[in-house]
Structure formats: structure tokens, C-alpha cells
Design a protein around this motif. Structure first.
Motif, PDB file in Angstrom:
ATOM      1  N   GLY A   1       0.844  -1.188   0.000  1.00 60.22           N
ATOM      2  CA  GLY A   1       0.000   0.000   0.000  1.00 60.22           C
ATOM      3  C   GLY A   1       0.873   1.228   0.000  1.00 60.22           C
ATOM      4  O   GLY A   1       2.018   1.199   0.436  1.00 60.22           O
ATOM      5  N   LEU A   2       0.345   2.278  -0.531  1.00 64.14           N
ATOM      6  CA  LEU A   2       1.073   3.539  -0.561  1.00 64.14           C
ATOM      7  C   LEU A   2       0.579   4.425   0.577  1.00 64.14           C
ATOM      8  O   LEU A   2      -0.551   4.286   1.041  1.00 64.14           O
ATOM      9  CB  LEU A   2       0.846   4.255  -1.898  1.00 64.14           C
ATOM     10  CG  LEU A   2       1.302   3.498  -3.142  1.00 64.14           C
ATOM     11  CD1 LEU A   2       0.927   4.282  -4.395  1.00 64.14           C
ATOM     12  CD2 LEU A   2       2.785   3.244  -3.095  1.00 64.14           C
TER      13      LEU A   2
ATOM     14  N   ASP B   1      -4.651   2.493  -6.247  1.00 61.17           N
ATOM     15  CA  ASP B   1      -5.355   1.523  -7.096  1.00 61.17           C
ATOM     16  C   ASP B   1      -4.541   1.184  -8.339  1.00 61.17           C
ATOM     17  O   ASP B   1      -4.457   0.015  -8.736  1.00 61.17           O
ATOM     18  CB  ASP B   1      -6.715   2.061  -7.514  1.00 61.17           C
ATOM     19  CG  ASP B   1      -7.701   2.138  -6.353  1.00 61.17           C
ATOM     20  OD1 ASP B   1      -7.414   1.570  -5.279  1.00 61.17           O
ATOM     21  OD2 ASP B   1      -8.756   2.787  -6.530  1.00 61.17           O
ATOM     22  N   ALA B   2      -3.932   2.186  -8.955  1.00 66.08           N
ATOM     23  CA  ALA B   2      -3.110   1.938 -10.148  1.00 66.08           C
ATOM     24  C   ALA B   2      -1.900   1.081  -9.814  1.00 66.08           C
ATOM     25  O   ALA B   2      -1.537   0.169 -10.566  1.00 66.08           O
ATOM     26  CB  ALA B   2      -2.676   3.270 -10.772  1.00 66.08           C
ATOM     27  N   MET B   3      -1.276   1.342  -8.674  1.00 58.78           N
ATOM     28  CA  MET B   3      -0.116   0.549  -8.263  1.00 58.78           C
ATOM     29  C   MET B   3      -0.518  -0.899  -8.026  1.00 58.78           C
ATOM     30  O   MET B   3       0.129  -1.821  -8.512  1.00 58.78           O
ATOM     31  CB  MET B   3       0.494   1.151  -6.993  1.00 58.78           C
ATOM     32  CG  MET B   3       1.750   0.460  -6.485  1.00 58.78           C
ATOM     33  SD  MET B   3       1.538  -0.830  -5.214  1.00 58.78           S
ATOM     34  CE  MET B   3       0.419  -0.150  -4.060  1.00 58.78           C
ATOM     35  N   ARG B   4      -1.621  -1.128  -7.319  1.00 60.20           N
ATOM     36  CA  ARG B   4      -2.066  -2.506  -7.058  1.00 60.20           C
ATOM     37  C   ARG B   4      -2.453  -3.207  -8.346  1.00 60.20           C
ATOM     38  O   ARG B   4      -2.172  -4.391  -8.520  1.00 60.20           O
ATOM     39  CB  ARG B   4      -3.226  -2.507  -6.072  1.00 60.20           C
ATOM     40  CG  ARG B   4      -2.731  -2.100  -4.681  1.00 60.20           C
ATOM     41  CD  ARG B   4      -3.642  -2.490  -3.586  1.00 60.20           C
ATOM     42  NE  ARG B   4      -3.733  -3.942  -3.506  1.00 60.20           N
ATOM     43  CZ  ARG B   4      -4.635  -4.559  -2.771  1.00 60.20           C
ATOM     44  NH1 ARG B   4      -5.502  -3.862  -2.076  1.00 60.20           N
ATOM     45  NH2 ARG B   4      -4.671  -5.865  -2.714  1.00 60.20           N
ATOM     46  N   ALA B   5      -3.094  -2.504  -9.254  1.00 60.75           N
ATOM     47  CA  ALA B   5      -3.472  -3.111 -10.535  1.00 60.75           C
ATOM     48  C   ALA B   5      -2.230  -3.489 -11.339  1.00 60.75           C
ATOM     49  O   ALA B   5      -2.186  -4.558 -11.962  1.00 60.75           O
ATOM     50  CB  ALA B   5      -4.357  -2.151 -11.334  1.00 60.75           C
ATOM     51  N   GLU B   6      -1.227  -2.640 -11.313  1.00 58.33           N
ATOM     52  CA  GLU B   6       0.009  -2.937 -12.042  1.00 58.33           C
ATOM     53  C   GLU B   6       0.706  -4.153 -11.439  1.00 58.33           C
ATOM     54  O   GLU B   6       1.167  -5.038 -12.158  1.00 58.33           O
ATOM     55  CB  GLU B   6       0.946  -1.726 -12.031  1.00 58.33           C
ATOM     56  CG  GLU B   6       2.200  -1.956 -12.839  1.00 58.33           C
ATOM     57  CD  GLU B   6       3.092  -0.738 -12.927  1.00 58.33           C
ATOM     58  OE1 GLU B   6       4.224  -0.899 -13.372  1.00 58.33           O
ATOM     59  OE2 GLU B   6       2.654   0.367 -12.539  1.00 58.33           O
ATOM     60  N   TYR B   7       0.783  -4.211 -10.121  1.00 57.47           N
ATOM     61  CA  TYR B   7       1.383  -5.385  -9.483  1.00 57.47           C
ATOM     62  C   TYR B   7       0.604  -6.645  -9.854  1.00 57.47           C
ATOM     63  O   TYR B   7       1.181  -7.676 -10.183  1.00 57.47           O
ATOM     64  CB  TYR B   7       1.402  -5.233  -7.952  1.00 57.47           C
ATOM     65  CG  TYR B   7       2.595  -4.487  -7.423  1.00 57.47           C
ATOM     66  CD1 TYR B   7       3.852  -5.076  -7.429  1.00 57.47           C
ATOM     67  CD2 TYR B   7       2.472  -3.207  -6.915  1.00 57.47           C
ATOM     68  CE1 TYR B   7       4.957  -4.406  -6.935  1.00 57.47           C
ATOM     69  CE2 TYR B   7       3.576  -2.527  -6.420  1.00 57.47           C
ATOM     70  CZ  TYR B   7       4.804  -3.127  -6.436  1.00 57.47           C
ATOM     71  OH  TYR B   7       5.893  -2.463  -5.956  1.00 57.47           O
ATOM     72  N   THR B   8      -0.716  -6.579  -9.774  1.00 56.23           N
ATOM     73  CA  THR B   8      -1.541  -7.743 -10.095  1.00 56.23           C
ATOM     74  C   THR B   8      -1.308  -8.190 -11.532  1.00 56.23           C
ATOM     75  O   THR B   8      -1.173  -9.379 -11.808  1.00 56.23           O
ATOM     76  CB  THR B   8      -3.032  -7.420  -9.867  1.00 56.23           C
ATOM     77  OG1 THR B   8      -3.217  -7.081  -8.477  1.00 56.23           O
ATOM     78  CG2 THR B   8      -3.923  -8.592 -10.214  1.00 56.23           C
ATOM     79  N   ALA B   9      -1.220  -7.233 -12.438  1.00 58.45           N
ATOM     80  CA  ALA B   9      -1.023  -7.563 -13.847  1.00 58.45           C
ATOM     81  C   ALA B   9       0.367  -8.130 -14.126  1.00 58.45           C
ATOM     82  O   ALA B   9       0.522  -9.020 -14.959  1.00 58.45           O
ATOM     83  CB  ALA B   9      -1.261  -6.317 -14.706  1.00 58.45           C
TER      84      ALA B   9
END
Length: 140
Positions: free
Chosen positions: A21-22, A51-59
Motif C-alpha cells: 500500500g502507498l 489503485d493503479a499501483m495494485r493493478a500494475e502489481y496484479t497484472a
């Protein structure tokens, strides 16, 4: 970092999971001088960045894991339950000891512990159960 050249076993789950988390820190007096609209905009921007950071990690994490396994020969192993239980207990003790530092630490610890207790039952019924059922049904 090239850790795969030296460590050929990947133990999971990671202690940072379900994800990073940021955080944004600022001077409270400065924050209090911001208008409600500016505060809302800052909150929205922080939420979007998180949200963008978590989505990037997930992807990207799936591709990274595949690279570790297929290209670098890293083996995947889950922590044995007794080991993870001991690690969890030690971590809980460190956090509890930290909560003794002062009143703010105690209040943060109490709030976090209460929140975690409230969300755990639903997380088990929703996110964890859904992901497990979906992947099992798909044979993944």
C-alpha cells in the motif's frame, strides 16, 4: 536484485500480502489549512495512485513468477503451517510490543486489531473463497 541466482526456492505467501500500500505523509497544520475540496482532491488522487499501483502489481506479478520458475528454475513452496503460525505469532508480538510505546501507538494498534477482526470473516467468505473456487473450477 538477482536473488534468483542465489536463492532457488520461493516461499509463499509473502508477509506483505495481499499487497503493498502507498502512504502520503504531510504536516497536519498544512493539511488543516486546505479547503474541503482540496482535501477531497488529494484523497482521490491518493486512492487512484494506490489503485493503479495494485493493478500494475496484479497484472505483472504472474509474468514475474513465470519468469522465476521457467527461466531461472526457482521452485515454489508454501510455508508449512507450523512455520507460518510461528512467524505470525512473532509478528503479532512485535506489533503488540510496539503498541506499548505511547498512547498513539496503543490507539493505532487497538483500531487496527478491531478492524482486522471485523473484516476477516467477510474476506474469508468473499475474496478468499471466490478466488479459490474460481481457480479450482478452472483447473488453474
Amino acid at each position: 536484485l538477482g536473488l534468483h541466482r542465489h536463492l532457488k526456492v520461493y516461499m509463499y505467501p509473502g508477509f506483505q500480502e495481499p499487497g503493498s500500500g502507498l502512504a502520503l505523509g504531510m504536516n497536519k497544520a498544512w493539511w488543516d489549512r486546505r479547503s474541503p475540496a482540496d482535501q477531497a482532491m488529494i484523497r482521490a488522487c491518493c486512492a487512484a495512485a494506490n489503485d493503479a499501483m495494485r493493478a500494475e502489481y496484479t497484472a505483472r506479478d504472474g509474468d514475474s513468477l513465470e519468469t522465476l520458475v521457467r527461466e531461472h528454475g526457482v521452485e515454489l513452496h508454501g510455508f508449512p503451517e507450523p512455520v507460518f503460525t510461528e512467524i505470525a505469532a512473532a509478528a503479532e508480538q512485535v506489533v503488540a510490543d510496539t503498541a506499548l510505546a505511547d498512547d498513539l501507538a496503543r490507539r493505532i494498534h487497538a483500531s487496527h486489531t478491531a478492524f482486522r477482526s471485523r473484516v476477516a470473516p467477510w474476506s474469508r467468505l468473499s475474496d478468499a473463497a471466490f478466488v479459490t473456487a474460481r481457480f479450482t473450477a478452472l483447473g488453474i
